[in-house]
Enzyme design. Structure first.
Site, mmCIF file in Angstrom:
data_model
loop_
_atom_site.group_PDB
_atom_site.id
_atom_site.type_symbol
_atom_site.label_atom_id
_atom_site.label_comp_id
_atom_site.label_asym_id
_atom_site.label_seq_id
_atom_site.Cartn_x
_atom_site.Cartn_y
_atom_site.Cartn_z
ATOM 1 N N TRP A 322 0.831 -1.208 0.000
ATOM 2 C CA TRP A 322 0.000 0.000 0.000
ATOM 3 C C TRP A 322 0.862 1.253 0.000
ATOM 4 O O TRP A 322 0.506 2.260 -0.613
ATOM 5 C CB TRP A 322 -0.915 -0.005 1.233
ATOM 6 C CG TRP A 322 -1.729 1.249 1.392
ATOM 7 C CD1 TRP A 322 -2.940 1.531 0.839
ATOM 8 C CD2 TRP A 322 -1.382 2.401 2.172
ATOM 9 N NE1 TRP A 322 -3.374 2.783 1.221
ATOM 10 C CE2 TRP A 322 -2.432 3.335 2.040
ATOM 11 C CE3 TRP A 322 -0.285 2.739 2.968
ATOM 12 C CZ2 TRP A 322 -2.424 4.577 2.682
ATOM 13 C CZ3 TRP A 322 -0.262 3.978 3.599
ATOM 14 C CH2 TRP A 322 -1.322 4.870 3.448
ATOM 15 N N HIS A 323 2.009 1.181 0.660
ATOM 16 C CA HIS A 323 2.854 2.370 0.755
ATOM 17 C C HIS A 323 3.511 2.747 -0.566
ATOM 18 O O HIS A 323 3.870 3.918 -0.753
ATOM 19 C CB HIS A 323 3.937 2.161 1.823
ATOM 20 C CG HIS A 323 3.452 2.304 3.228
ATOM 21 N ND1 HIS A 323 2.804 1.281 3.895
ATOM 22 C CD2 HIS A 323 3.489 3.345 4.089
ATOM 23 C CE1 HIS A 323 2.486 1.695 5.116
ATOM 24 N NE2 HIS A 323 2.880 2.934 5.255
ATOM 25 N N GLY A 324 3.676 1.805 -1.453
ATOM 26 C CA GLY A 324 4.296 2.151 -2.718
ATOM 27 C C GLY A 324 4.534 0.951 -3.606
ATOM 28 O O GLY A 324 4.628 -0.189 -3.124
ATOM 29 N N PHE A 497 2.292 8.628 -0.491
ATOM 30 C CA PHE A 497 1.616 7.330 -0.465
ATOM 31 C C PHE A 497 0.136 7.452 -0.756
ATOM 32 O O PHE A 497 -0.529 6.450 -0.916
ATOM 33 C CB PHE A 497 1.824 6.658 0.901
ATOM 34 C CG PHE A 497 3.281 6.575 1.311
ATOM 35 C CD1 PHE A 497 4.255 6.276 0.390
ATOM 36 C CD2 PHE A 497 3.650 6.813 2.620
ATOM 37 C CE1 PHE A 497 5.576 6.201 0.745
ATOM 38 C CE2 PHE A 497 4.986 6.728 2.998
ATOM 39 C CZ PHE A 497 5.947 6.429 2.061
#
Length: 497
Positions: A322-324, A497
């Site tokens: 999800w962060h990247g 993000f």
């Protein structure tokens, strides 16, 4: 514009707050809601005019589906909504990642899409999935359109959270909340804002160049010494701590100026005594989302220990992703998943119980804290490095495996002799002092049961007095002066993000 920019502090916030105060005096609830919606859209447009249509389309689609779910409680419609939301997020955020990996694995030459990631898409996508889910199960009833739009776009939390729930915030968009104690809301809000501004500008942005110098060298193939690698890793650990903590304080403070209380999102995670404790304290709204809507949905701990650990790993891997769109983020999530599994095994094992029973409490706490922080700092290396090779080079240097370490002279010069002392002072700051929520706990700065808020600040609780006002005005002035000295602002890390 970031919260710490002069455009926000001088050109945006004062008129938005001024019109709000006029409408509040006239007790015009609907007008306040629409005014904050327009202000939030303007705030988003400052960043990303080209993605306003995507944001508007997402809001319209999900609100229409909400209305349909109220009538039908259709699971098929709900899952259709989830697929649509995640497909849009995946297209913009992950398409090039998958194309690149397919090309590398199969030797294809598929062209990258080179899409610009729409600002805040990860946050408003998750919020709207929770909204649809809570509609499906009857946890929320019909929401008025204006308040729904404000729930999604409210500018203090729009870009980087916290991830909020409709049931926590929409009921606050009322004259009862808007018309609350104005003096307390403004002074408490300003206090939190100045605390966050100081953390961001004076601390996070000050240590950022040291982290950048070391990680850039590692990504470029330089051979680092152990001390330099550790200083770079620790500098980034404190940079991201104060950057995100500062953002959370500023978001809480700005929202409170308008009478709105946001959820607790950051509770001194570097005081954690286990990795489980860390995740109860770091990005708490994301942790809550992953627990409630992914881990529990996968079965949680209902089907035995093996399934529980598999569910933990899946949850943390997806949390990292999800962060990247990068293998480094996936590895970061996987590391934390592994840490959690090991933590559960150890606590349940006879050896873990014996150690806890035999060691003096203070020694057990010290060892637990040290091991937790070591694990967190190691994982941050993958989070910060721009490449997998750079992360592995950092870890090799931290382990003392470089035989002939030699930083370029320009990089070495950027690491002052006093840096270890500075990092030690920051460690003492985050471990020994109360956080801003504990400090202002008398005035309920966050949506919380109160159990998460410690009592370290019992002897120095903030109150809206002239003395405290002067103190935090001085802190704010120091932060503003430092903004001028830095000759430019950096975005908050979580804006990416």
């Amino acid at each position: 514009m970031v919260f710490s920019s002069f455009e926000f502090m001088y050109l945006f916030l004062p008129p938005v707050l001024g019109v709000y105060l006029i409408l509040r005096h006239l007790r015009q609830e609907t007008a306040i809601v629409w005014w904050l919606v327009m202000a939030s859209i303007a705030f988003y447009a400052w960043w990303s005019v080209e993605h306003l249509a995507l944001l508007a389309g997402s809001i319209g689609f999900n609100y229409a589906l909400h209305r349909y779910l109220l009538r039908t409680r259709s699971h098929r419609a709900f899952w259709f909504g989830v697929v649509v939301n995640l497909s849009v997020l995946g297209w913009f955020k992950y398409a090039d990642f998958f194309i690149g990996n397919i090309n590398a694995a199969a030797g294809f030459e598929i062209r990258h899409l080179d899409l610009i990631l729409p600002l805040a898409i990860s946050f408003y996508t998750f919020e709207q999935i929770t909204f649809l889910h809570d509609t499906l199960i009857g946890r929320i009833e019909r929401s008025g359109f204006a308040k729904y739009v404000l729930f999604i776009t409210f500018f203090p939390k729009l870009i980087a959270g916290p991830i909020i729930m409709q049931r926590d915030t929409v009921p606050q968009f009322s004259m009862e909340k808007f018309g609350g104690k104005l003096a307390v809301n403004l002074t408490l809000g300003a206090t939190l804002f100045f605390i966050g501004l100081f953390k961001k500008i004076v601390i996070a942005d000050a240590v950022a160049p040291f982290a950048t110098a070391v990680f850039t060298a590692a990504d470029g193939g330089a051979s680092l010494s152990a001390s330099e690698a550790w200083m770079g890793a620790l500098a980034y650990s404190f940079q991201i701590y104060f950057d995100f903590s500062g953002y959370c304080d500023m978001a809480l403070g700005i929202a409170r100026m308008f009478g709105i209380t946001l959820p607790f999102n950051f509770n001194s995670p570097y005081k954690a005594l286990s990795i489980s404790d860390f995740w109860r304290r770091w990005h708490m709204s994301l942790s809550r989302f992953l627990r409630d809507y992914l881990y529990i949905a996968l079965g949680g701990n209902r089907y035995g220990e093996f399934r529980r650990h598999v569910n933990l790993m899946i949850t943390m891997l997806l949390g990292g992703f999800w962060h990247g769109a990068s293998w480094n983020f996936i590895i970061w999530g996987g590391l934390h998943g592994s840490y959690l599994v090991i933590n559960h095994f150890w606590r349940a094992s006879p050896a873990g119980k014996l150690v806890a029973a035999v060691l003096p409490g203070w020694l057990h706490a010290a060892l637990s804290w040290s091991l937790t922080m070591l694990a967190v700092v190691v994982a941050w290396v993958f989070f910060r490095a721009q490449s997998l090779d750079g992360a592995l080079a950092m870890l090799a240097a931290m382990a003392g495996l470089n035989e002939s370490p030699a930083l370029a002279s320009t990089v070495a010069a950027s690491l002052p002799a006093a840096l270890p002392l500075l990092l030690g002072l920051l460690a003492a700051f985050v471990v020994l002092l109360p956080n801003s929520i504990e400090f202002t706990a008398l005035y309920r700065p966050v949506l919380s049961t109160g159990r998460e808020i410690g009592k370290r600040a019992a002897g120095m609780r903030w109150r809206p007095t002239a003395a405290w006002g002067a103190t935090f005005s001085a802190i704010g002035i120091v932060a503003i002066v430092q903004t001028y000295r830095l000759n430019g602002l950096t975005e908050f890390i979580y804006y990416n993000f």
